[in-house]
Motif scaffolding. Structure first.
Motif, PDB file in Angstrom:
ATOM      1  N   GLU A 182      -8.145   7.467  -4.166  1.00 30.80           N
ATOM      2  CA  GLU A 182      -7.637   8.016  -5.426  1.00 30.80           C
ATOM      3  C   GLU A 182      -8.718   8.707  -6.249  1.00 30.80           C
ATOM      4  O   GLU A 182      -8.410   9.489  -7.152  1.00 30.80           O
ATOM      5  CB  GLU A 182      -6.977   6.923  -6.262  1.00 30.80           C
ATOM      6  CG  GLU A 182      -7.853   5.732  -6.584  1.00 30.80           C
ATOM      7  CD  GLU A 182      -7.721   4.614  -5.550  1.00 30.80           C
ATOM      8  OE1 GLU A 182      -8.043   3.466  -5.898  1.00 30.80           O
ATOM      9  OE2 GLU A 182      -7.313   4.899  -4.399  1.00 30.80           O
ATOM     10  N   LYS A 183      -9.976   8.439  -5.942  1.00 29.04           N
ATOM     11  CA  LYS A 183     -11.058   9.107  -6.663  1.00 29.04           C
ATOM     12  C   LYS A 183     -11.049  10.616  -6.429  1.00 29.04           C
ATOM     13  O   LYS A 183     -11.496  11.387  -7.285  1.00 29.04           O
ATOM     14  CB  LYS A 183     -12.410   8.530  -6.239  1.00 29.04           C
ATOM     15  CG  LYS A 183     -12.630   7.081  -6.685  1.00 29.04           C
ATOM     16  CD  LYS A 183     -13.996   6.582  -6.251  1.00 29.04           C
ATOM     17  CE  LYS A 183     -14.236   5.151  -6.715  1.00 29.04           C
ATOM     18  NZ  LYS A 183     -15.566   4.647  -6.283  1.00 29.04           N
ATOM     19  N   LYS A 189      -3.995   9.035  -7.220  1.00 28.17           N
ATOM     20  CA  LYS A 189      -4.603   8.564  -8.464  1.00 28.17           C
ATOM     21  C   LYS A 189      -3.570   7.983  -9.418  1.00 28.17           C
ATOM     22  O   LYS A 189      -3.760   6.894  -9.977  1.00 28.17           O
ATOM     23  CB  LYS A 189      -5.366   9.707  -9.138  1.00 28.17           C
ATOM     24  CG  LYS A 189      -6.156   9.277 -10.372  1.00 28.17           C
ATOM     25  CD  LYS A 189      -6.977  10.428 -10.920  1.00 28.17           C
ATOM     26  CE  LYS A 189      -7.816   9.985 -12.109  1.00 28.17           C
ATOM     27  NZ  LYS A 189      -8.659  11.088 -12.628  1.00 28.17           N
ATOM     28  N   TRP A 190      -2.432   8.677  -9.605  1.00 26.80           N
ATOM     29  CA  TRP A 190      -1.436   8.170 -10.541  1.00 26.80           C
ATOM     30  C   TRP A 190      -0.733   6.929 -10.005  1.00 26.80           C
ATOM     31  O   TRP A 190      -0.231   6.102 -10.776  1.00 26.80           O
ATOM     32  CB  TRP A 190      -0.418   9.247 -10.918  1.00 26.80           C
ATOM     33  CG  TRP A 190       0.514   9.710  -9.834  1.00 26.80           C
ATOM     34  CD1 TRP A 190       0.403  10.822  -9.071  1.00 26.80           C
ATOM     35  CD2 TRP A 190       1.738   9.066  -9.412  1.00 26.80           C
ATOM     36  NE1 TRP A 190       1.449  10.930  -8.196  1.00 26.80           N
ATOM     37  CE2 TRP A 190       2.285   9.865  -8.391  1.00 26.80           C
ATOM     38  CE3 TRP A 190       2.411   7.908  -9.796  1.00 26.80           C
ATOM     39  CZ2 TRP A 190       3.476   9.536  -7.745  1.00 26.80           C
ATOM     40  CZ3 TRP A 190       3.594   7.571  -9.157  1.00 26.80           C
ATOM     41  CH2 TRP A 190       4.116   8.386  -8.146  1.00 26.80           C
ATOM     42  N   ASN A 193      -2.348   3.779 -11.303  1.00 27.74           N
ATOM     43  CA  ASN A 193      -2.469   3.724 -12.759  1.00 27.74           C
ATOM     44  C   ASN A 193      -1.209   3.063 -13.316  1.00 27.74           C
ATOM     45  O   ASN A 193      -0.118   3.620 -13.208  1.00 27.74           O
ATOM     46  CB  ASN A 193      -2.611   5.143 -13.320  1.00 27.74           C
ATOM     47  CG  ASN A 193      -2.738   5.165 -14.832  1.00 27.74           C
ATOM     48  OD1 ASN A 193      -2.464   4.177 -15.508  1.00 27.74           O
ATOM     49  ND2 ASN A 193      -3.133   6.306 -15.366  1.00 27.74           N
ATOM     50  N   LYS A 195       0.132   2.834 -16.121  1.00 25.66           N
ATOM     51  CA  LYS A 195       0.913   3.628 -17.065  1.00 25.66           C
ATOM     52  C   LYS A 195       1.846   4.603 -16.346  1.00 25.66           C
ATOM     53  O   LYS A 195       2.926   4.932 -16.856  1.00 25.66           O
ATOM     54  CB  LYS A 195      -0.025   4.401 -17.997  1.00 25.66           C
ATOM     55  CG  LYS A 195      -0.816   3.525 -18.954  1.00 25.66           C
ATOM     56  CD  LYS A 195      -1.680   4.358 -19.882  1.00 25.66           C
ATOM     57  CE  LYS A 195      -2.456   3.482 -20.847  1.00 25.66           C
ATOM     58  NZ  LYS A 195      -3.330   4.278 -21.752  1.00 25.66           N
ATOM     59  N   TYR A 201       1.901  -1.385  -7.148  1.00 22.24           N
ATOM     60  CA  TYR A 201       1.602  -0.219  -6.305  1.00 22.24           C
ATOM     61  C   TYR A 201       2.388  -0.342  -4.999  1.00 22.24           C
ATOM     62  O   TYR A 201       3.496   0.173  -4.878  1.00 22.24           O
ATOM     63  CB  TYR A 201       0.096  -0.096  -6.077  1.00 22.24           C
ATOM     64  CG  TYR A 201      -0.303   0.971  -5.076  1.00 22.24           C
ATOM     65  CD1 TYR A 201       0.512   2.079  -4.832  1.00 22.24           C
ATOM     66  CD2 TYR A 201      -1.491   0.873  -4.356  1.00 22.24           C
ATOM     67  CE1 TYR A 201       0.151   3.045  -3.901  1.00 22.24           C
ATOM     68  CE2 TYR A 201      -1.855   1.835  -3.444  1.00 22.24           C
ATOM     69  CZ  TYR A 201      -1.040   2.910  -3.211  1.00 22.24           C
ATOM     70  OH  TYR A 201      -1.401   3.859  -2.282  1.00 22.24           O
ATOM     71  N   SER A 236     -11.000  -1.638  -7.877  1.00 20.72           N
ATOM     72  CA  SER A 236     -10.726  -0.725  -8.974  1.00 20.72           C
ATOM     73  C   SER A 236      -9.229  -0.529  -9.199  1.00 20.72           C
ATOM     74  O   SER A 236      -8.816   0.009 -10.228  1.00 20.72           O
ATOM     75  CB  SER A 236     -11.393   0.635  -8.727  1.00 20.72           C
ATOM     76  OG  SER A 236     -10.925   1.213  -7.519  1.00 20.72           O
ATOM     77  N   ARG A 237      -8.401  -0.954  -8.258  1.00 23.65           N
ATOM     78  CA  ARG A 237      -6.949  -0.795  -8.395  1.00 23.65           C
ATOM     79  C   ARG A 237      -6.318  -1.911  -9.221  1.00 23.65           C
ATOM     80  O   ARG A 237      -5.153  -1.796  -9.620  1.00 23.65           O
ATOM     81  CB  ARG A 237      -6.298  -0.761  -7.012  1.00 23.65           C
ATOM     82  CG  ARG A 237      -6.655   0.482  -6.237  1.00 23.65           C
ATOM     83  CD  ARG A 237      -6.147   0.443  -4.816  1.00 23.65           C
ATOM     84  NE  ARG A 237      -6.548   1.661  -4.115  1.00 23.65           N
ATOM     85  CZ  ARG A 237      -6.661   1.776  -2.802  1.00 23.65           C
ATOM     86  NH1 ARG A 237      -6.400   0.722  -2.023  1.00 23.65           N
ATOM     87  NH2 ARG A 237      -7.028   2.917  -2.260  1.00 23.65           N
TER      88      ARG A 237
END
Length: 387
Positions: A182-183, A189-190, A193, A195, A201, A236-237
Protein backbone atom coordinates in the motif's frame (compact mmCIF):
# COMPACT_ATOMS: atom_id res chain seq x y z
CA UNK A 1 -27.39 -22.48 -23.16
CA UNK A 2 -27.39 -18.75 -23.82
CA UNK A 3 -26.89 -17.69 -27.43
CA UNK A 4 -27.31 -13.94 -27.03
CA UNK A 5 -31.08 -13.81 -27.32
CA UNK A 6 -32.82 -10.80 -25.80
CA UNK A 7 -33.76 -11.15 -22.11
CA UNK A 8 -35.32 -7.69 -21.66
CA UNK A 9 -37.18 -5.55 -24.16
CA UNK A 10 -34.96 -2.45 -24.11
CA UNK A 11 -31.50 -1.78 -22.65
CA UNK A 12 -31.50 -0.08 -19.26
CA UNK A 13 -30.06 3.43 -19.36
CA UNK A 14 -27.10 3.11 -17.04
CA UNK A 15 -24.36 5.19 -15.42
CA UNK A 16 -21.31 4.62 -13.26
CA UNK A 17 -19.95 6.38 -10.21
CA UNK A 18 -16.22 5.70 -10.01
CA UNK A 19 -14.56 3.00 -12.06
CA UNK A 20 -12.48 5.44 -14.11
CA UNK A 21 -8.92 5.38 -15.36
CA UNK A 22 -6.80 2.80 -13.54
CA UNK A 23 -9.81 0.99 -12.07
CA UNK A 24 -9.65 -2.70 -12.91
CA UNK A 25 -13.02 -3.34 -11.30
CA UNK A 26 -14.61 -0.53 -13.34
CA UNK A 27 -13.58 -2.28 -16.55
CA UNK A 28 -15.06 -5.55 -15.30
CA UNK A 29 -18.36 -3.81 -14.49
CA UNK A 30 -18.58 -2.29 -17.98
CA UNK A 31 -17.58 -5.48 -19.77
CA UNK A 32 -20.19 -7.50 -17.87
CA UNK A 33 -23.03 -4.99 -18.10
CA UNK A 34 -22.61 -4.21 -21.80
CA UNK A 35 -21.97 -7.73 -23.01
CA UNK A 36 -25.60 -8.86 -23.47
CA UNK A 37 -27.07 -5.46 -24.43
CA UNK A 38 -29.07 -5.35 -21.20
CA UNK A 39 -27.50 -2.02 -20.27
CA UNK A 40 -26.49 1.08 -22.22
CA UNK A 41 -23.80 3.28 -20.67
CA UNK A 42 -25.07 6.84 -21.18
CA UNK A 43 -23.59 8.88 -18.30
CA UNK A 44 -20.95 8.84 -15.63
CA UNK A 45 -19.10 10.51 -12.77
CA UNK A 46 -16.00 8.39 -13.14
CA UNK A 47 -13.42 10.11 -10.97
CA UNK A 48 -13.01 12.28 -7.89
CA UNK A 49 -11.03 14.56 -10.24
CA UNK A 50 -13.74 15.99 -12.56
CA UNK A 51 -11.46 16.73 -15.49
CA UNK A 52 -9.86 13.32 -15.38
CA UNK A 53 -13.29 11.74 -15.13
CA UNK A 54 -14.59 13.70 -18.12
CA UNK A 55 -11.56 12.78 -20.22
CA UNK A 56 -12.07 9.13 -19.38
CA UNK A 57 -15.77 9.28 -20.23
CA UNK A 58 -14.94 10.66 -23.66
CA UNK A 59 -12.79 7.59 -24.24
CA UNK A 60 -15.95 5.55 -23.65
CA UNK A 61 -17.83 7.61 -26.28
CA UNK A 62 -20.23 9.14 -23.77
CA UNK A 63 -21.72 12.53 -24.70
CA UNK A 64 -19.77 15.32 -23.02
CA UNK A 65 -22.88 16.89 -21.49
CA UNK A 66 -23.54 13.65 -19.61
CA UNK A 67 -20.12 13.49 -17.98
CA UNK A 68 -20.52 14.91 -14.51
CA UNK A 69 -18.13 16.17 -11.80
CA UNK A 70 -19.83 14.15 -9.02
CA UNK A 71 -22.69 11.77 -8.40
CA UNK A 72 -24.99 14.38 -6.82
CA UNK A 73 -24.85 16.55 -9.93
CA UNK A 74 -25.37 13.50 -12.14
CA UNK A 75 -28.46 12.30 -10.27
CA UNK A 76 -29.99 15.80 -10.27
CA UNK A 77 -29.30 16.55 -13.95
CA UNK A 78 -30.28 13.12 -15.23
CA UNK A 79 -33.61 13.38 -13.39
CA UNK A 80 -34.46 16.37 -15.60
CA UNK A 81 -34.05 14.39 -18.81
CA UNK A 82 -36.76 12.36 -20.53
CA UNK A 83 -34.01 9.86 -21.36
CA UNK A 84 -32.33 10.03 -17.95
CA UNK A 85 -30.54 7.13 -16.32
CA UNK A 86 -32.50 4.26 -14.77
CA UNK A 87 -29.68 2.50 -12.94
CA UNK A 88 -26.21 3.19 -11.59
CA UNK A 89 -23.21 1.08 -10.62
CA UNK A 90 -21.05 2.20 -7.71
CA UNK A 91 -17.34 1.35 -8.02
CA UNK A 92 -15.84 3.65 -5.41
CA UNK A 93 -13.97 3.08 -2.11
CA UNK A 94 -15.96 1.37 0.64
CA UNK A 95 -16.48 4.47 2.74
CA UNK A 96 -18.66 6.09 0.06
CA UNK A 97 -21.01 3.18 -0.69
CA UNK A 98 -23.67 4.02 1.89
CA UNK A 99 -24.16 7.66 0.95
CA UNK A 100 -24.10 7.05 -2.81
CA UNK A 101 -26.46 4.06 -2.63
CA UNK A 102 -28.85 6.01 -0.44
CA UNK A 103 -28.78 9.00 -2.80
CA UNK A 104 -29.35 6.76 -5.82
CA UNK A 105 -32.35 5.04 -4.24
CA UNK A 106 -33.82 8.38 -3.20
CA UNK A 107 -33.39 9.49 -6.82
CA UNK A 108 -35.46 6.50 -7.94
CA UNK A 109 -32.58 4.52 -9.43
CA UNK A 110 -31.72 0.85 -9.38
CA UNK A 111 -28.24 0.19 -7.98
CA UNK A 112 -25.38 -2.24 -8.46
CA UNK A 113 -22.90 -1.70 -5.62
CA UNK A 114 -19.47 -3.04 -4.85
CA UNK A 115 -19.24 -4.80 -1.51
CA UNK A 116 -19.32 -4.07 1.31
CA UNK A 117 -22.64 -2.27 1.00
CA UNK A 118 -21.66 -0.09 3.98
CA UNK A 119 -19.90 -0.30 7.36
CA UNK A 120 -22.66 -1.23 9.86
CA UNK A 121 -25.64 -3.56 9.92
CA UNK A 122 -27.81 -0.62 10.98
CA UNK A 123 -26.88 1.29 7.82
CA UNK A 124 -27.33 -1.81 5.68
CA UNK A 125 -30.80 -2.48 7.04
CA UNK A 126 -31.70 1.16 6.47
CA UNK A 127 -30.71 0.81 2.81
CA UNK A 128 -32.67 -2.44 2.53
CA UNK A 129 -35.79 -0.74 3.88
CA UNK A 130 -35.31 2.20 1.51
CA UNK A 131 -34.90 -0.12 -1.48
CA UNK A 132 -38.15 -1.88 -0.55
CA UNK A 133 -39.94 1.45 -0.12
CA UNK A 134 -38.72 2.70 -3.50
CA UNK A 135 -39.31 -0.72 -5.13
CA UNK A 136 -35.78 -0.64 -6.53
CA UNK A 137 -33.23 -3.39 -6.97
CA UNK A 138 -29.83 -3.28 -5.28
CA UNK A 139 -27.40 -5.86 -6.62
CA UNK A 140 -24.11 -6.64 -4.85
CA UNK A 141 -21.13 -7.71 -6.93
CA UNK A 142 -20.23 -11.07 -5.49
CA UNK A 143 -18.95 -11.80 -8.96
CA UNK A 144 -17.80 -15.39 -8.45
CA UNK A 145 -21.39 -16.47 -7.84
CA UNK A 146 -22.05 -16.23 -11.58
CA UNK A 147 -19.97 -19.33 -12.37
CA UNK A 148 -22.00 -22.32 -13.54
CA UNK A 149 -20.37 -24.64 -11.02
CA UNK A 150 -21.88 -22.69 -8.11
CA UNK A 151 -25.42 -23.32 -9.37
CA UNK A 152 -24.59 -27.00 -9.91
CA UNK A 153 -23.30 -27.21 -6.33
CA UNK A 154 -26.53 -25.62 -5.10
CA UNK A 155 -28.59 -28.22 -6.94
CA UNK A 156 -26.54 -31.14 -5.61
CA UNK A 157 -27.17 -29.95 -2.05
CA UNK A 158 -30.86 -29.31 -2.74
CA UNK A 159 -31.27 -32.82 -4.18
CA UNK A 160 -29.77 -34.38 -1.06
CA UNK A 161 -26.77 -35.84 -2.91
CA UNK A 162 -24.46 -34.85 -0.03
CA UNK A 163 -26.85 -35.80 2.75
CA UNK A 164 -27.04 -33.61 5.81
CA UNK A 165 -24.34 -30.92 5.70
CA UNK A 166 -21.76 -31.26 8.44
CA UNK A 167 -18.84 -28.98 7.57
CA UNK A 168 -18.50 -25.81 5.48
CA UNK A 169 -14.84 -25.10 4.75
CA UNK A 170 -14.15 -21.75 3.09
CA UNK A 171 -11.08 -19.74 2.27
CA UNK A 172 -9.96 -16.76 0.23
CA UNK A 173 -6.29 -16.48 1.02
CA UNK A 174 -3.93 -14.89 -1.52
CA UNK A 175 -0.36 -13.73 -0.99
CA UNK A 176 -0.06 -10.50 -2.95
CA UNK A 177 -0.06 -8.22 0.09
CA UNK A 178 2.51 -10.10 2.16
CA UNK A 179 4.41 -6.82 2.49
CA UNK A 180 3.22 -3.22 2.74
CA UNK A 181 2.38 -2.82 -0.96
CA UNK A 182 0.00 0.00 0.00
CA UNK A 183 2.99 2.33 0.32
CA UNK A 184 3.22 2.42 -3.47
CA UNK A 185 -0.22 1.22 -4.63
CA UNK A 186 -3.15 3.61 -4.38
CA UNK A 187 -5.76 0.88 -4.91
CA UNK A 188 -4.48 -0.91 -1.79
CA UNK A 189 -3.74 2.16 0.30
CA UNK A 190 -7.39 3.02 0.95
CA UNK A 191 -8.20 -0.61 1.74
CA UNK A 192 -6.06 -0.49 4.89
CA UNK A 193 -7.36 2.90 6.03
CA UNK A 194 -10.25 2.46 8.50
CA UNK A 195 -11.84 5.74 7.40
CA UNK A 196 -12.16 4.43 3.84
CA UNK A 197 -12.27 0.65 4.28
CA UNK A 198 -14.36 0.37 7.43
CA UNK A 199 -13.83 -1.91 10.43
CA UNK A 200 -11.95 -4.65 8.57
CA UNK A 201 -9.66 -5.36 5.65
CA UNK A 202 -9.54 -9.00 4.53
CA UNK A 203 -12.71 -10.10 6.32
CA UNK A 204 -14.76 -7.72 4.21
CA UNK A 205 -12.56 -7.58 1.15
CA UNK A 206 -12.08 -11.31 0.49
CA UNK A 207 -13.77 -13.32 3.24
CA UNK A 208 -17.30 -12.29 2.28
CA UNK A 209 -16.86 -13.78 -1.21
CA UNK A 210 -16.70 -17.48 -0.22
CA UNK A 211 -19.19 -16.76 2.56
CA UNK A 212 -21.75 -15.65 -0.03
CA UNK A 213 -21.00 -18.67 -2.21
CA UNK A 214 -21.76 -20.91 0.77
CA UNK A 215 -25.04 -19.05 1.28
CA UNK A 216 -25.98 -19.70 -2.35
CA UNK A 217 -25.05 -23.38 -2.15
CA UNK A 218 -26.63 -23.97 1.29
CA UNK A 219 -29.44 -21.39 1.47
CA UNK A 220 -31.28 -23.05 4.35
CA UNK A 221 -28.37 -22.95 6.80
CA UNK A 222 -28.11 -19.96 9.13
CA UNK A 223 -25.20 -18.96 11.37
CA UNK A 224 -26.01 -19.30 15.08
CA UNK A 225 -22.76 -18.03 16.60
CA UNK A 226 -19.13 -17.48 15.60
CA UNK A 227 -15.63 -16.90 16.90
CA UNK A 228 -12.98 -14.91 15.03
CA UNK A 229 -9.28 -14.27 15.50
CA UNK A 230 -7.61 -11.62 13.36
CA UNK A 231 -4.02 -10.41 12.95
CA UNK A 232 -2.11 -7.55 11.38
CA UNK A 233 1.09 -9.27 10.29
CA UNK A 234 2.11 -6.11 8.44
CA UNK A 235 2.00 -3.98 11.58
CA UNK A 236 1.30 -0.69 9.82
CA UNK A 237 -2.14 -2.03 8.84
CA UNK A 238 -3.36 -2.24 12.44
CA UNK A 239 -6.08 -2.03 13.60
CA UNK A 240 -7.22 -3.60 10.31
CA UNK A 241 -6.33 -7.26 9.80
CA UNK A 242 -4.51 -8.89 6.90
CA UNK A 243 -5.29 -12.41 8.16
CA UNK A 244 -8.26 -13.87 10.00
CA UNK A 245 -9.75 -17.22 10.93
CA UNK A 246 -13.45 -17.50 11.70
CA UNK A 247 -15.25 -20.54 13.15
CA UNK A 248 -19.02 -20.67 12.78
CA UNK A 249 -21.77 -22.85 14.22
CA UNK A 250 -24.94 -23.25 12.15
CA UNK A 251 -28.50 -23.79 13.29
CA UNK A 252 -28.55 -27.34 11.84
CA UNK A 253 -25.52 -28.45 13.87
CA UNK A 254 -22.97 -27.95 11.09
CA UNK A 255 -19.64 -26.19 11.65
CA UNK A 256 -17.99 -23.70 9.31
CA UNK A 257 -14.48 -22.31 8.88
CA UNK A 258 -13.42 -19.22 6.92
CA UNK A 259 -9.78 -18.29 6.34
CA UNK A 260 -9.46 -14.73 5.04
CA UNK A 261 -5.96 -13.58 4.17
CA UNK A 262 -3.78 -11.49 1.88
CA UNK A 263 -0.47 -12.76 3.31
CA UNK A 264 -0.65 -16.38 2.15
CA UNK A 265 2.72 -16.23 0.39
CA UNK A 266 2.81 -17.96 -2.98
CA UNK A 267 -0.95 -18.26 -3.32
CA UNK A 268 -2.41 -16.68 -6.47
CA UNK A 269 -5.99 -16.41 -5.24
CA UNK A 270 -6.65 -19.30 -2.91
CA UNK A 271 -10.43 -19.07 -2.93
CA UNK A 272 -11.90 -22.51 -2.24
CA UNK A 273 -15.30 -23.69 -1.14
CA UNK A 274 -15.72 -27.22 0.23
CA UNK A 275 -19.10 -28.45 1.47
CA UNK A 276 -18.97 -31.75 3.39
CA UNK A 277 -22.08 -33.81 3.97
CA UNK A 278 -22.76 -37.15 5.62
CA UNK A 279 -22.60 -38.97 2.24
CA UNK A 280 -20.43 -36.86 -0.07
CA UNK A 281 -18.49 -33.61 -0.51
CA UNK A 282 -18.18 -30.97 -3.21
CA UNK A 283 -15.30 -28.58 -3.78
CA UNK A 284 -14.82 -25.56 -6.04
CA UNK A 285 -11.61 -23.58 -6.55
CA UNK A 286 -11.84 -20.26 -8.34
CA UNK A 287 -8.50 -20.76 -10.10
CA UNK A 288 -10.11 -23.76 -11.83
CA UNK A 289 -13.66 -22.40 -12.06
CA UNK A 290 -14.85 -24.70 -14.83
CA UNK A 291 -14.69 -27.80 -12.64
CA UNK A 292 -16.65 -28.88 -9.58
CA UNK A 293 -15.32 -31.87 -7.64
CA UNK A 294 -17.98 -34.31 -6.44
CA UNK A 295 -16.64 -36.89 -3.99
CA UNK A 296 -18.89 -39.71 -2.79
CA UNK A 297 -17.44 -41.74 0.07
CA UNK A 298 -16.13 -45.07 -1.25
CA UNK A 299 -16.39 -44.11 -4.93
CA UNK A 300 -13.93 -42.58 -7.43
CA UNK A 301 -13.75 -38.80 -7.47
CA UNK A 302 -15.92 -37.19 -10.15
CA UNK A 303 -14.98 -33.96 -11.90
CA UNK A 304 -18.09 -32.21 -13.16
CA UNK A 305 -17.20 -29.99 -16.13
CA UNK A 306 -18.89 -26.73 -16.99
CA UNK A 307 -21.18 -26.82 -20.01
CA UNK A 308 -21.84 -30.55 -20.04
CA UNK A 309 -25.30 -32.04 -20.50
CA UNK A 310 -25.26 -33.92 -17.21
CA UNK A 311 -25.43 -30.66 -15.23
CA UNK A 312 -28.67 -29.28 -13.82
CA UNK A 313 -30.76 -27.22 -16.31
CA UNK A 314 -30.38 -24.15 -14.08
CA UNK A 315 -26.58 -24.45 -14.33
CA UNK A 316 -26.67 -24.95 -18.11
CA UNK A 317 -28.82 -21.83 -18.47
CA UNK A 318 -25.69 -19.77 -17.70
CA UNK A 319 -23.58 -21.59 -20.32
CA UNK A 320 -22.29 -19.19 -22.97
CA UNK A 321 -19.91 -21.20 -25.12
CA UNK A 322 -20.45 -24.94 -24.65
CA UNK A 323 -18.45 -27.60 -22.83
CA UNK A 324 -14.70 -27.78 -23.19
CA UNK A 325 -14.12 -24.07 -23.76
CA UNK A 326 -12.85 -22.30 -20.63
CA UNK A 327 -14.94 -19.51 -19.15
CA UNK A 328 -13.88 -17.13 -16.44
CA UNK A 329 -14.60 -14.06 -14.35
CA UNK A 330 -15.99 -11.90 -17.16
CA UNK A 331 -18.55 -14.58 -18.01
CA UNK A 332 -19.51 -14.96 -14.34
CA UNK A 333 -20.00 -11.21 -13.94
CA UNK A 334 -22.00 -11.09 -17.18
CA UNK A 335 -24.34 -13.75 -15.80
CA UNK A 336 -24.92 -11.65 -12.68
CA UNK A 337 -25.48 -8.43 -14.62
CA UNK A 338 -28.01 -10.27 -16.77
CA UNK A 339 -29.87 -11.26 -13.62
CA UNK A 340 -29.65 -7.73 -12.24
CA UNK A 341 -31.20 -6.37 -15.44
CA UNK A 342 -34.07 -8.85 -15.44
CA UNK A 343 -34.77 -8.14 -11.75
CA UNK A 344 -34.78 -4.38 -12.40
CA UNK A 345 -37.25 -4.65 -15.27
CA UNK A 346 -39.47 -6.98 -13.23
CA UNK A 347 -39.44 -4.56 -10.26
CA UNK A 348 -40.49 -1.68 -12.49
CA UNK A 349 -43.46 -3.78 -13.60
CA UNK A 350 -44.36 -4.66 -10.01
CA UNK A 351 -43.26 -8.25 -10.54
CA UNK A 352 -40.68 -10.53 -8.94
CA UNK A 353 -38.16 -12.98 -10.41
CA UNK A 354 -37.89 -16.68 -9.65
CA UNK A 355 -34.09 -16.89 -9.61
CA UNK A 356 -31.49 -15.94 -7.01
CA UNK A 357 -28.92 -13.20 -7.39
CA UNK A 358 -26.75 -11.29 -4.90
CA UNK A 359 -29.38 -8.78 -3.80
CA UNK A 360 -29.41 -6.17 -1.07
CA UNK A 361 -30.18 -8.81 1.57
CA UNK A 362 -26.93 -10.53 0.59
CA UNK A 363 -25.23 -7.17 1.10
CA UNK A 364 -26.81 -6.79 4.52
CA UNK A 365 -25.67 -10.26 5.57
CA UNK A 366 -22.11 -9.59 4.40
CA UNK A 367 -21.96 -6.48 6.57
CA UNK A 368 -23.54 -8.39 9.48
CA UNK A 369 -20.93 -11.16 9.22
CA UNK A 370 -17.99 -8.73 9.21
CA UNK A 371 -19.47 -6.81 12.15
CA UNK A 372 -19.84 -10.01 14.19
CA UNK A 373 -16.33 -11.18 13.28
CA UNK A 374 -14.82 -7.87 14.38
CA UNK A 375 -16.86 -7.94 17.60
CA UNK A 376 -15.56 -11.43 18.39
CA UNK A 377 -11.94 -10.69 17.48
CA UNK A 378 -11.83 -7.42 19.41
CA UNK A 379 -13.17 -9.19 22.51
CA UNK A 380 -10.32 -11.68 22.59
CA UNK A 381 -11.55 -14.13 19.94
CA UNK A 382 -14.56 -15.12 22.02
CA UNK A 383 -17.74 -16.83 20.85
CA UNK A 384 -20.49 -14.33 20.08
CA UNK A 385 -24.15 -14.94 19.32
CA UNK A 386 -24.78 -14.03 15.71
CA UNK A 387 -26.92 -10.93 15.43
Amino acid sequence: MYYGQRKIENPIRWAMVGGGIGSQIGYIHRSAALRDFNFQLVAGAFDINPERGKAFGKELHIAEDRLYPDYKTMFAEEAKRADGIQAVSIATPNGTHYEITKAALEAGLHVVCEKPLCFTTKEAEELEALAQKQNKIVGITYGYAGHQAIEEARQLVAEGKLGKIRIVQLQFAHGFHNVAVEKNTASTKWRVNPKMAGPSYVLGDVGTHPLYLSEVICPDMKIKRLMCSRQSFVESRAPLEDNAMTIMEYDNGAIGYVWSSCVNCGSMHGQKVRIIGEKASIEWWDERPNQLTFEVQGEPVRILERGMGYLAPSALADDRIGGGHPEGLFEAWSNLYSRFAQAMVAADKGETVDFWYPNIHAGVEGVRWVENCVRSADNGATWVEYK
